[in-house]
Write a protein that holds these residues in place. Sequence first.
Motif, PDB file in Angstrom:
ATOM      1  N   PHE A  45      45.351  32.932  36.216  1.00  0.00           N
ATOM      2  CA  PHE A  45      45.061  31.642  36.783  1.00  0.00           C
ATOM      3  C   PHE A  45      44.081  30.977  35.873  1.00  0.00           C
ATOM      4  N   PRO A  46      44.318  29.407  35.562  1.00  0.00           N
ATOM      5  CA  PRO A  46      43.470  28.871  34.691  1.00  0.00           C
ATOM      6  C   PRO A  46      42.037  28.785  35.351  1.00  0.00           C
ATOM      7  N   SER A  47      40.935  28.828  34.626  1.00  0.00           N
ATOM      8  CA  SER A  47      39.470  28.696  35.320  1.00  0.00           C
ATOM      9  C   SER A  47      39.164  27.251  35.217  1.00  0.00           C
ATOM     10  N   SER A  48      39.964  26.297  34.628  1.00  0.00           N
ATOM     11  CA  SER A  48      39.729  24.770  34.933  1.00  0.00           C
ATOM     12  C   SER A  48      40.870  24.194  34.461  1.00  0.00           C
ATOM     13  N   PHE A  49      40.942  22.760  34.750  1.00  0.00           N
ATOM     14  CA  PHE A  49      42.075  22.029  34.384  1.00  0.00           C
ATOM     15  C   PHE A  49      41.851  21.162  33.170  1.00  0.00           C
ATOM     16  N   GLU A  50      41.185  22.043  32.070  1.00  0.00           N
ATOM     17  CA  GLU A  50      41.176  21.431  30.907  1.00  0.00           C
ATOM     18  C   GLU A  50      42.049  21.517  29.820  1.00  0.00           C
ATOM     19  N   ASP A  51      42.918  22.624  29.962  1.00  0.00           N
ATOM     20  CA  ASP A  51      43.994  23.098  29.076  1.00  0.00           C
ATOM     21  C   ASP A  51      45.427  22.615  29.642  1.00  0.00           C
ATOM     22  N   LEU A  52      46.500  22.824  28.696  1.00  0.00           N
ATOM     23  CA  LEU A  52      47.686  22.086  29.022  1.00  0.00           C
ATOM     24  C   LEU A  52      48.314  23.268  30.257  1.00  0.00           C
ATOM     25  N   GLN A 100      53.851  36.198  38.254  1.00  0.00           N
ATOM     26  CA  GLN A 100      52.331  35.830  37.625  1.00  0.00           C
ATOM     27  C   GLN A 100      52.122  37.249  37.057  1.00  0.00           C
ATOM     28  N   ILE A 101      52.510  38.337  37.813  1.00  0.00           N
ATOM     29  CA  ILE A 101      51.894  39.876  37.474  1.00  0.00           C
ATOM     30  C   ILE A 101      52.805  40.013  36.051  1.00  0.00           C
ATOM     31  N   GLU A 102      54.073  39.712  36.061  1.00  0.00           N
ATOM     32  CA  GLU A 102      54.859  39.888  34.603  1.00  0.00           C
ATOM     33  C   GLU A 102      54.185  39.297  33.613  1.00  0.00           C
ATOM     34  N   SER A 103      53.713  37.986  33.753  1.00  0.00           N
ATOM     35  CA  SER A 103      53.064  37.365  32.697  1.00  0.00           C
ATOM     36  C   SER A 103      51.611  37.563  32.192  1.00  0.00           C
ATOM     37  N   ILE A 104      51.108  38.652  32.904  1.00  0.00           N
ATOM     38  CA  ILE A 104      49.730  39.198  32.359  1.00  0.00           C
ATOM     39  C   ILE A 104      50.052  40.846  32.267  1.00  0.00           C
ATOM     40  N   SER A 105      51.237  41.498  32.119  1.00  0.00           N
ATOM     41  CA  SER A 105      51.650  42.701  31.908  1.00  0.00           C
ATOM     42  C   SER A 105      50.865  43.409  31.130  1.00  0.00           C
ATOM     43  N   ASP A 106      50.400  42.974  29.917  1.00  0.00           N
ATOM     44  CA  ASP A 106      49.639  43.461  29.101  1.00  0.00           C
ATOM     45  C   ASP A 106      48.367  43.853  29.535  1.00  0.00           C
ATOM     46  N   ARG A 107      47.506  42.906  30.221  1.00  0.00           N
ATOM     47  CA  ARG A 107      46.299  43.303  31.181  1.00  0.00           C
ATOM     48  C   ARG A 107      46.424  43.894  32.403  1.00  0.00           C
ATOM     49  N   SER A 110      44.975  47.898  32.634  1.00  0.00           N
ATOM     50  CA  SER A 110      43.382  47.928  32.743  1.00  0.00           C
ATOM     51  C   SER A 110      42.888  47.328  34.097  1.00  0.00           C
ATOM     52  N   GLN A 111      43.451  46.511  34.861  1.00  0.00           N
ATOM     53  CA  GLN A 111      43.157  45.965  36.121  1.00  0.00           C
ATOM     54  C   GLN A 111      44.024  45.838  37.071  1.00  0.00           C
ATOM     55  N   PRO A 112      44.542  47.138  37.657  1.00  0.00           N
ATOM     56  CA  PRO A 112      45.845  47.137  38.519  1.00  0.00           C
ATOM     57  C   PRO A 112      45.323  46.378  39.918  1.00  0.00           C
ATOM     58  N   TRP A 113      43.904  46.078  40.238  1.00  0.00           N
ATOM     59  CA  TRP A 113      43.785  45.481  41.512  1.00  0.00           C
ATOM     60  C   TRP A 113      44.160  44.028  41.337  1.00  0.00           C
ATOM     61  N   LEU A 114      44.453  43.681  40.261  1.00  0.00           N
ATOM     62  CA  LEU A 114      44.695  42.156  39.892  1.00  0.00           C
ATOM     63  C   LEU A 114      46.126  41.697  40.775  1.00  0.00           C
ATOM     64  N   ALA A 115      47.015  42.675  40.878  1.00  0.00           N
ATOM     65  CA  ALA A 115      48.321  42.722  41.412  1.00  0.00           C
ATOM     66  C   ALA A 115      48.263  42.196  42.844  1.00  0.00           C
ATOM     67  N   PHE A 116      47.214  42.900  43.638  1.00  0.00           N
ATOM     68  CA  PHE A 116      46.948  42.575  44.996  1.00  0.00           C
ATOM     69  C   PHE A 116      46.252  41.149  45.192  1.00  0.00           C
ATOM     70  N   LEU A 119      49.209  38.739  44.452  1.00  0.00           N
ATOM     71  CA  LEU A 119      50.304  38.689  45.670  1.00  0.00           C
ATOM     72  C   LEU A 119      49.835  38.150  46.841  1.00  0.00           C
ATOM     73  N   GLY A 120      48.354  38.532  46.800  1.00  0.00           N
ATOM     74  CA  GLY A 120      47.908  37.751  48.275  1.00  0.00           C
ATOM     75  C   GLY A 120      47.676  36.472  48.225  1.00  0.00           C
ATOM     76  N   GLU A 121      47.123  35.962  47.010  1.00  0.00           N
ATOM     77  CA  GLU A 121      47.141  34.420  46.705  1.00  0.00           C
ATOM     78  C   GLU A 121      48.318  33.706  47.044  1.00  0.00           C
ATOM     79  N   SER A 122      49.360  34.352  46.364  1.00  0.00           N
ATOM     80  CA  SER A 122      50.875  33.585  46.445  1.00  0.00           C
ATOM     81  C   SER A 122      51.098  33.607  47.621  1.00  0.00           C
ATOM     82  N   ALA A 123      51.128  34.718  48.699  1.00  0.00           N
ATOM     83  CA  ALA A 123      51.284  34.560  50.099  1.00  0.00           C
ATOM     84  C   ALA A 123      50.515  33.659  50.827  1.00  0.00           C
TER      85      ALA A 123
END
Length: 146
Positions: A45-52, A100-107, A110-116, A119-123
């Motif tokens: 997720f972007p942390s602000s709307f300052e980038d494209l 979204q998980i696929e787009s950050i698969s490299d990270r 190290s942060q598997p909790w990020l998937a939850f 997925l939760g936010e998308s739902a």
Amino acid sequence: MDLAERIESLKAGLLGAIAVGITFTFTVFIHQTLTVSNNWVLPAFPSSFEDLSAWVREAVAFGSGFLFGVTYRYIIRQGENPHLKSGAVMAFGLVRGLAQIESISDRFTSQPWLAFVLLGESAIVFAVAAASIDLAIAWRWIKPAS
């Protein structure tokens, strides 16, 4: 499909787009608050709307919300089946969250909790859209699909 049905589908799609877009924007502001207060960043997720990329993600959220709204209107025309309603929300939420998980698969390793979180936010985003469409149908702003 006649013109009246298309207009109702357009209204449901626009309501879905607005609901998803607003909810997504709200999550961006939550992430911005967490980033500032905790130095903690969710990379999907972007942390602000300052980038494209943030604007592209917002446009994708609006587009997926529009598609959800049109689809949801036709899914719920079969009556009050809570499994169809929740299934639609979870299907759209899973597709968006997994992308979204696929787009950050490299990270992800190290942060598997990020998937939850993703997925939760998308739902949640699509649940808000579903509730908005249900409310609009109940208030007769949108006619159910025939």
